[in-house]
Design an enzyme around this catalytic site. Sequence first.
Site, PDB file in Angstrom:
ATOM      1  N   SER A 178      33.751  46.982  31.520  1.00 18.59           N
ATOM      2  CA  SER A 178      33.133  46.286  32.773  1.00 18.59           C
ATOM      3  C   SER A 178      32.031  46.361  33.190  1.00 18.59           C
ATOM      4  O   SER A 178      31.365  47.384  33.428  1.00 18.59           O
ATOM      5  CB  SER A 178      34.375  46.779  33.632  1.00 18.59           C
ATOM      6  OG  SER A 178      33.827  46.480  35.109  1.00 18.59           O
TER       7      SER A 178
HETATM    8  N1  LIG Z   1      31.994  41.948  42.624  1.00 17.65           N
HETATM    9  C1  LIG Z   1      32.775  42.891  42.139  1.00 17.65           C
HETATM   10  C2  LIG Z   1      33.708  42.601  40.833  1.00 17.65           C
HETATM   11  C3  LIG Z   1      34.609  43.382  40.371  1.00 17.65           C
HETATM   12  C4  LIG Z   1      35.531  42.971  39.789  1.00 17.65           C
HETATM   13  O1  LIG Z   1      35.985  41.718  39.551  1.00 17.65           O
HETATM   14  N2  LIG Z   1      36.082  43.658  38.692  1.00 17.65           N
HETATM   15  C5  LIG Z   1      37.108  43.270  37.766  1.00 17.65           C
HETATM   16  C6  LIG Z   1      37.038  44.110  36.342  1.00 17.65           C
HETATM   17  S1  LIG Z   1      35.580  43.756  35.651  1.00 17.65           S
HETATM   18  C7  LIG Z   1      38.453  43.544  38.299  1.00 17.65           C
HETATM   19  O2  LIG Z   1      38.808  44.711  38.748  1.00 17.65           O
HETATM   20  N3  LIG Z   1      39.744  42.927  38.038  1.00 17.65           N
HETATM   21  C8  LIG Z   1      40.816  43.041  38.561  1.00 17.65           C
HETATM   22  C9  LIG Z   1      41.018  42.251  39.763  1.00 17.65           C
HETATM   23  O3  LIG Z   1      40.232  41.707  40.482  1.00 17.65           O
HETATM   24  O4  LIG Z   1      42.288  42.337  40.391  1.00 17.65           O
HETATM   25  C10 LIG Z   1      31.704  44.090  41.772  1.00 17.65           C
HETATM   26  O5  LIG Z   1      30.599  43.653  41.291  1.00 17.65           O
HETATM   27  O6  LIG Z   1      32.284  45.257  41.773  1.00 17.65           O
END
Ligand SMILES: N[C@@H](CCC(=O)N[C@@H](CS)C(=O)NCC(=O)O)C(=O)O
Length: 209
Positions: free
Chosen positions: A10
């Site tokens: 990630s």
């Molecule tokens: N803007 C956030 C994005 C975080 C994000 O979308 N992470 C994804 C993985 S890369 C996630 O956790 N997805 C699962 C979900 O949103 O339920 C950051 O920079 O921390």
Amino acid sequence: MADFYYLPGSSPCRSVIMTAKAVGVELNKKLLNLRAGEHLKPEFLKINPQHTIPTLVDNGFALWESRAIQVYLVEKYGKTDSLYPKCPKKRAVINQRLYFDMGTLYQSFANYYYPQVFAKAPADPEAFKKIESAFEFLNTFLEGQEYAAGDSLTVADIALVASVSTFEVAGFEISKYANVNKWYENAKKVTPGWEENWAGCLEFKKFFE
Ligand SMILES: N[C@@H](CCC(=O)N[C@@H](CS)C(=O)NCC(=O)O)C(=O)O
């Protein structure tokens, strides 16, 4: 030691890992398997109701949003303020770059690549144009300067390195953007934790194979 919920591939998780390395903070890394829905389990929702990684839990204090975590780590644990200087103008430019990274650059990645990788959708040329314009903007920001927000490494470089390296493993041609290319080649050498970032990128690359 702070608990850190993450996945190595990630991009936002990788930017936190590099920042922690830069300030010398050890993370108690806890893999969270999104595919298995671990982020939606009640115990994780209690920590982060938005169910995103990266999530940091520092002595009971839970924080998510990678760029907010980066800033927190530097402000709380940085021996100097060099990665996030207190000078209002320097800080303002760093913030601009961080918001650009989140809202424009990485967003263009998500809009173009995620549907192809995760939903096997066809490539959308309009979404690709947004990537190109984001890289053109970044190229302009980097004109005549070695780092993303001035003359030294900051959290803005670290966030952008995580994003740009994700574009690299997706096959996007970075070398077309001369200033970005020059900045990125230098950033690979000087960003603490680059090797771990790259190892994570190679994990992410598997989605494209
Ligand atoms: N803007 C956030 C994005 C975080 C994000 O979308 N992470 C994804 C993985 S890369 C996630 O956790 N997805 C699962 C979900 O949103 O339920 C950051 O920079 O921390």
